[in-house]
Design an enzyme around this catalytic site. Structure first.
Site, PDB file in Angstrom:
ATOM      1  N   SER A  63      42.393  88.546 -21.414  1.00 31.46           N
ATOM      2  CA  SER A  63      42.566  88.068 -20.032  1.00 31.46           C
ATOM      3  C   SER A  63      42.051  86.655 -19.784  1.00 31.46           C
ATOM      4  O   SER A  63      42.304  86.096 -18.718  1.00 31.46           O
ATOM      5  CB  SER A  63      41.873  89.019 -19.063  1.00 31.46           C
ATOM      6  OG  SER A  63      42.641  90.195 -18.954  1.00 31.46           O
ATOM      7  N   LYS A  66      44.566  84.199 -18.789  1.00 32.69           N
ATOM      8  CA  LYS A  66      45.038  84.145 -17.397  1.00 32.69           C
ATOM      9  C   LYS A  66      44.636  82.832 -16.733  1.00 32.69           C
ATOM     10  O   LYS A  66      45.318  82.359 -15.819  1.00 32.69           O
ATOM     11  CB  LYS A  66      44.505  85.353 -16.607  1.00 32.69           C
ATOM     12  CG  LYS A  66      45.093  86.704 -17.099  1.00 32.69           C
ATOM     13  CD  LYS A  66      44.461  87.900 -16.397  1.00 32.69           C
ATOM     14  CE  LYS A  66      45.215  89.217 -16.573  1.00 32.69           C
ATOM     15  NZ  LYS A  66      44.913  90.047 -17.701  1.00 32.69           N
ATOM     16  N   TYR A 190      53.615  87.955 -20.846  1.00 33.44           N
ATOM     17  CA  TYR A 190      52.249  88.397 -20.524  1.00 33.44           C
ATOM     18  C   TYR A 190      51.526  88.951 -21.767  1.00 33.44           C
ATOM     19  O   TYR A 190      50.390  88.570 -22.073  1.00 33.44           O
ATOM     20  CB  TYR A 190      52.295  89.451 -19.401  1.00 33.44           C
ATOM     21  CG  TYR A 190      50.957  90.082 -19.158  1.00 33.44           C
ATOM     22  CD1 TYR A 190      49.969  89.399 -18.455  1.00 33.44           C
ATOM     23  CD2 TYR A 190      50.652  91.347 -19.666  1.00 33.44           C
ATOM     24  CE1 TYR A 190      48.717  89.957 -18.262  1.00 33.44           C
ATOM     25  CE2 TYR A 190      49.405  91.899 -19.476  1.00 33.44           C
ATOM     26  CZ  TYR A 190      48.441  91.211 -18.775  1.00 33.44           C
ATOM     27  OH  TYR A 190      47.193  91.759 -18.600  1.00 33.44           O
ATOM     28  N   TYR A 241      36.625  90.916 -12.459  1.00 29.51           N
ATOM     29  CA  TYR A 241      37.106  92.141 -11.798  1.00 29.51           C
ATOM     30  C   TYR A 241      36.064  92.673 -10.823  1.00 29.51           C
ATOM     31  O   TYR A 241      35.462  91.913 -10.093  1.00 29.51           O
ATOM     32  CB  TYR A 241      37.532  93.195 -12.842  1.00 29.51           C
ATOM     33  CG  TYR A 241      38.360  92.560 -13.909  1.00 29.51           C
ATOM     34  CD1 TYR A 241      39.632  92.088 -13.599  1.00 29.51           C
ATOM     35  CD2 TYR A 241      37.872  92.349 -15.185  1.00 29.51           C
ATOM     36  CE1 TYR A 241      40.398  91.441 -14.558  1.00 29.51           C
ATOM     37  CE2 TYR A 241      38.641  91.708 -16.142  1.00 29.51           C
ATOM     38  CZ  TYR A 241      39.895  91.261 -15.822  1.00 29.51           C
ATOM     39  OH  TYR A 241      40.639  90.617 -16.743  1.00 29.51           O
ATOM     40  N   VAL A 259      39.130  91.652 -22.401  1.00 34.52           N
ATOM     41  CA  VAL A 259      38.707  92.892 -23.059  1.00 34.52           C
ATOM     42  C   VAL A 259      38.510  92.742 -24.570  1.00 34.52           C
ATOM     43  O   VAL A 259      38.035  93.674 -25.222  1.00 34.52           O
ATOM     44  CB  VAL A 259      39.651  94.101 -22.793  1.00 34.52           C
ATOM     45  CG1 VAL A 259      39.543  94.606 -21.372  1.00 34.52           C
ATOM     46  CG2 VAL A 259      41.069  93.795 -23.170  1.00 34.52           C
TER      47      VAL A 259
HETATM   48  O1  DON Z   1      46.795  93.951 -19.868  1.00 33.15           O
HETATM   49  C1  DON Z   1      46.021  94.446 -20.658  1.00 33.15           C
HETATM   50  O2  DON Z   1      45.865  95.619 -20.710  1.00 33.15           O
HETATM   51  C2  DON Z   1      45.181  93.604 -21.621  1.00 33.15           C
HETATM   52  N1  DON Z   1      45.917  93.252 -22.743  1.00 33.15           N
HETATM   53  C3  DON Z   1      44.508  92.441 -21.031  1.00 33.15           C
HETATM   54  C4  DON Z   1      43.489  92.841 -20.107  1.00 33.15           C
HETATM   55  C5  DON Z   1      42.156  92.188 -20.135  1.00 33.15           C
HETATM   56  O3  DON Z   1      41.656  91.476 -20.965  1.00 33.15           O
HETATM   57  C6  DON Z   1      41.421  92.670 -18.984  1.00 33.15           C
HETATM   58  N2  DON Z   1      40.096  92.429 -19.084  1.00 33.15           N
HETATM   59  N3  DON Z   1      39.027  92.419 -19.112  1.00 33.15           N
END
Ligand code: DON
Length: 307
Positions: A63, A66, A190, A241, A259
């Site tokens: 993320s 982003k 994405y 978040y 993540v």
């Molecule tokens: O969209 C998703 O599920 C992930 N590939 C990215 C999400 C992410 O890193 C959220 N974060 N903390």
């Protein structure tokens, strides 16, 4: 201030830390990452780089992409983006769908998944998905002054195979008219953005424009100072978040987590910082990464809230 010594002591503490959080398992190719790793890199406004631990190991930025995708989208459509994405913290999980119904398919902010999917839709306009992905990777290489940055295709495939929640978010927004391309095309952009792999050093380098009021350290301007200020504000209020308030309280810097266990943090006018440790807190933010930034803020006095 002896940054080298400060980073060395943080690395030593984090290497030995017993409570490292849990590695993300919902994407199989992230589940196998060794939780014992920790890296940190700091680029200062005068261009010096200080790094420690596993700062040269590439990890999935997830993320954190982003932030770069938002910068690109604002360059394409400017403030019109804010007709399709909000600017308020969500107070809910990164992949939550609940607010979308009450708020008619307009995501709360560009840093939750729904918001980043709209941003991907903006970046896709006028392109084939492959070109839109290439444009983002080239943009990040330019920001970091590093041509070695690339997508981890295994992670991208894994995202694609397990991305049902993201499909749900995308279809739901498309039902409200807030997604202009077919769901699979927008999600292709994405998913690949999430799968970009970078080291702490590369990530801290890529964040330099946000510490320098939008200027590129090697000359020219990436974005205006006003836009850099606004992106930093969004990182501070929405970058972690439902833990964004806690991160601001403990660290006091604009930051964006992923993540994969990385965090990009900015001290405007002073430093661009990347930390990485794969174990996550229950809100999906790097457990030791947040702690390391808290230690750094305490040791340096760096914060947007102090002197
Ligand atoms: O969209 C998703 O599920 C992930 N590939 C990215 C999400 C992410 O890193 C959220 N974060 N903390």
């Amino acid at each position: 201030m002896n940054l080298e010594a400060i980073i060395a002591s943080i690395v030593e503490e984090m290497r030995a830390a017993p409570d490292r959080g849990e590695v993300a398992t919902y994407i199989p190719s992230l589940a196998g990452v060794d939780p014992g790793q920790f890296g940190m890199a700091v680029v200062t406004a005068d261009g010096q780089v200080f790094a420690g631990g596993d700062a040269e190991t590439a990890f999935s930025i997830q993320s954190i992409s982003k932030v770069f995708a938002l910068t690109l989208a604002l360059g394409k459509v400017g403030d019109r983006l804010w007709n399709r994405v909000g600017r308020e913290p969500s107070g809910s999980a990164f992949n939550s769908i609940v607010q979308l119904e009450a708020e008619q398919g307009i995501p709360r902010n560009p840093f939750i998944n729904a918001g980043a999917i709209v941003v991907s839709d903006v970046n896709l306009a006028g392109h084939a998905p492959r070109e839109a992905i290439g444009e983002l990777v080239h943009f990040i290489r330019y920001l970091a002054s590093d041509d070695g940055i690339a997508i981890d295709e295994a992670v991208a495939r894994s995202e694609q195979e397990t991305g049902e929640r993201n499909r749900a978010l995308a279809h739901y927004m498309r039902a409200f008219g807030n997604l202009h391309h077919p769901v699979e095309l927008t999600l292709g952009v994405y998913f690949h953005a999430c799968a970009i792999a970078m080291s702490c050093r590369q990530l801290a380098m890529a964040g330099r424009y946000l510490m320098l009021c939008g200027a590129h350290p090697e000359g020219g301007r990436v974005i205006s100072d006003k836009r850099a200020r606004r992106i930093n504000a969004l990182m501070l209020t929405c970058g972690h978040y439902d833990q964004s308030g806690d991160f601001a309280f403990r660290v006091g810097m604009p930051g964006k987590s992923g993540v994969g266990g990385g965090i990009l943090a900015i001290v405007p006018g002073k430093a661009s910082i990347a930390v990485w440790s794969p174990g996550l807190s229950r809100n999906g933010n790097s457990q030791l990464g947040s702690l390391a930034l808290e230690r750094l803020a305490d040791a340096t006095g760096w914060s947007v809230f102090g002197l």
